[in-house]
Motif scaffolding. Structure first.
Motif, PDB file in Angstrom:
ATOM      1  N   ARG A 250     -40.620  29.331 -26.691  1.00 34.58           N
ATOM      2  CA  ARG A 250     -41.740  29.951 -27.407  1.00 34.58           C
ATOM      3  C   ARG A 250     -41.252  30.609 -28.699  1.00 34.58           C
ATOM      4  N   ALA A 251     -40.068  31.228 -28.634  1.00 32.54           N
ATOM      5  CA  ALA A 251     -39.520  31.866 -29.844  1.00 32.54           C
ATOM      6  C   ALA A 251     -39.340  30.833 -30.960  1.00 32.54           C
ATOM      7  N   SER A 252     -38.885  29.643 -30.600  1.00 33.21           N
ATOM      8  CA  SER A 252     -38.683  28.593 -31.615  1.00 33.21           C
ATOM      9  C   SER A 252     -40.013  28.160 -32.217  1.00 33.21           C
ATOM     10  N   PHE A 253     -41.029  28.036 -31.358  1.00 31.48           N
ATOM     11  CA  PHE A 253     -42.337  27.623 -31.878  1.00 31.48           C
ATOM     12  C   PHE A 253     -42.935  28.705 -32.792  1.00 31.48           C
ATOM     13  N   LEU A 254     -42.751  29.966 -32.424  1.00 37.07           N
ATOM     14  CA  LEU A 254     -43.274  31.022 -33.302  1.00 37.07           C
ATOM     15  C   LEU A 254     -42.517  31.021 -34.635  1.00 37.07           C
TER      16      LEU A 254
END
Ligand code: FES
Length: 569
Positions: A250-254
């Motif tokens: 999720r951190a990468s997508f954000l």
């Protein structure tokens, strides 16, 4: 033991068959436990933006060899954005499904993904995410800048501008044709900040490339150097068993959403990132794009929002130089395929041209990103890219001029008797995932010829389809649910007043709620599309989701992993 040893390591009949048929050119010792690495290659003469990937593949293979691995060419379904009919998006999920199945079915331990043209990198990432074998992307890179009439001509964006000039009578058809070879100057994908550029750059922000490679122009020798290094990295990636699910968090997508805004990237990234996240079970929603990205400044002055092109961005310092400007907005923990965080690569970067890559204090626009609208017309949301819109139209009221299909639009748009003014709101329905089918890039519908002749260059447009990443204008797109799925767009009538209020994230119709609710959908808009009788289109129409969840097939969300339980020999 590597996964491929499940095929090769025994002394039984099955292992004999798997090994023997592969003993045609493989080095001795190929079956001693070395990693077998597929090069999933979307090179195709019918995907001209990817035609150079065979050369890139050879450099990847050399890198894999030099690090002790076994490279295996795996041609996969390719999609030429400008070539396939009725629209490349119809086939994205098919390509992703085919890639997923071939990665799982074959005796490989990891994969290098070669893509470029719009749908190819999304499809490769979706497929790799579902199998979750170690994977790394080499983006094919943009083409070089061509010039026409002495000025740079951006791929795609220039087509829209020049074709409007032809319609307005200010450019001859012969001159228009003469511009073709100027627009497409070299190998590589479109050189504007369209979908291909966006997804190549975001593949790196997601952590899925060798750091520093995204945005390297296709003809640049640095690309082959990086391809070789990626082959070496792929062997190491398998040693470390670092899988896409550990990289694309999720951190990468954000981080990708923040980068999308700062880059002024394509609205198509919304459906692609949602679809990739869906394959990984990452909890990403359309609202995250607005919440995380809409206040991020636009720092890159590239067409279609600005002036320059992709090789200008590369010359100016590239993706890392942009990310360094917004470093405080990025999650420092998000990893890359090297095992190091993305943020770890931003220490020593420099910006070489402040016209191309702006500072936070002097952005191209103070707030970019994607705005997600809700309202009478879009209960499940719609998106708009304010950076590509006319500021004066972001708050607007105007009467609808409704078209039921792209064919209806083409038939009536230039009718001198069409009752349309610059204040009108053009509404195009029947262009969603199910209705078209395939959610084509038609939302940036052309303007009526008589208004063009009067000098009008933008109007509010509303559509359940997508917009080319190279396009611009005040366009509300991805309206969900689409008309064909029973969305309220099916009830809008010509003359209804549409209210667009981007600051308050609303798209409404000024019709009393009870009256609008009681209306029947216009004839032919809902479930009246011809259900395909067979083949992929049948499967697609029956199972495709709406834009707000990425328009993937409902049964492809989530991962299936790499296990194959049965053997037929
Ligand atoms: Fe291939 Fe634009 S047509 S990237």
């Amino acid at each position: 033991m590597p996964r491929s040893s499940q095929w090769y390591s025994g002394d039984d009949r099955n292992s004999y068959i798997h090994r023997a048929w592969m003993r045609r050119g493989l080095p001795s010792g190929a079956f001693d436990g070395r990693p077998h690495i597929a090069i999933a290659n979307t090179a195709s003469d019918l995907t001209p933006c990817n035609a150079h990937l065979d050369e890139v593949s050879r450099s990847v293979a050399d890198g894999i060899h030099s690090a002790g691995g076994i490279p295996l060419n795996l041609p996969v379904v390719s999609l030429g954005e400008t070539q396939v009919r009725p629209t490349a998006m119809l086939w994205r999920n098919m390509a992703a499904m085919a890639i997923e199945e071939m990665l799982r079915a074959n005796p490989i331990d990891g994969v290098v993904l070669l893509g470029g043209c719009d749908k190819t990198i999304p499809a490769l990432l979706m497929g790799a995410a579902s199998v979750d074998l170690p994977a790394v992307v080499v983006p094919g890179g943009p083409m070089l800048t061509g010039t026409f009439r002495g000025v740079p001509l951006g791929c795609g964006t220039g087509v829209w501008q020049l074709s409007e000039e032809v319609r307005a009578g200010t450019l001859s058809a012969a001159e228009f044709t003469r511009s073709e070879s100027s627009m497409i100057r070299s190998r590589g994908h479109c050189n504007t900040m369209g979908t291909a550029s966006t997804m190549g750059l975001l593949a790196e922000v997601l952590g899925m490339t060798l750091p520093g490679v995204a945005g390297t122009p296709a003809p640049d020798s640095h690309l082959l150097e990086a391809a070789h290094d990626t082959g070496v990295l792929a062997v190491d990636l398998i040693d470390r068993d670092l899988r896409p699910s550990a990289v694309m968090t999720r951190a990468s997508f954000l981080n990708a959403i923040v980068a999308l805004a700062a880059l002024g990237g394509s609205t198509n990234a919304v459906v692609h990132l949602l679809a990739i996240a869906g394959r990984l079970g990452v909890d990403l929603t359309q609202d995250d794009f607005d919440r995380v990205g809409s206040s991020v400044p636009l720092l890159v002055d590239l067409q279609p929002a600005g002036r320059f092109l992709m090789d200008d961005l590369y010359r100016a310092g590239g993706l890392h130089a942009v990310l360094a400007e917004i470093r405080d907005l990025l999650d420092p923990a998000a990893l890359t395929v090297t095992g190091r965080p993305l943020a770890g690569y931003l220490d020593d970067v420099r910006v070489y041209d402040r016209e191309v890559i702006r500072t936070r204090e002097r952005p191209l626009q103070p707030e970019a990103g994607i705005a997600v609208l809700y309202g009478d017309l879009a209960p499940d949301g719609a998106v708009i890219k304010p950076a590509a819109a006319s500021p004066g139209l972001l708050t607007h009221r105007g009467p609808a001029v409704v078209f039921d299909s792209i064919e209806d639009l083409h038939a009536r748009l230039d009718d001198p008797d069409l009752d349309v003014t610059p204040d009108s709101v053009l509404v195009l329905r029947g262009c969603g995932p199910r209705g078209y089918p395939g959610m084509p890039e038609v939302a940036n519908m052309p303007l009526p010829a008589k208004l063009l002749a009067d000098g009008v260059r933008d109007m509010v447009r509303v559509c359940d389809g997508r917009m080319s990443g190279t396009a611009y204008g005040t366009v509300v797109l991805h309206v969900a649910p689409e008309a064909a799925a029973g969305g309220p767009l099916a009830k809008v009538r010509t003359g209804d007043v549409i209210i667009l209020d981007v600051p308050n994230r609303r798209i409404d119709v000024d019709v009393p709620a009870a009256e609008f609710a009681a209306r029947e959908p216009a004839p032919g808009t809902v479930a009246a599309y011809a259900r395909p009788s067979r083949g992929w289109e049948r499967l697609y129409v029956d199972t495709v989701g709406q834009a707000d969840t990425g328009a993937d097939l409902d049964f492809l969300r989530g991962s299936s992993g790499d296990a194959v339980s049965r053997e037929s020999h």
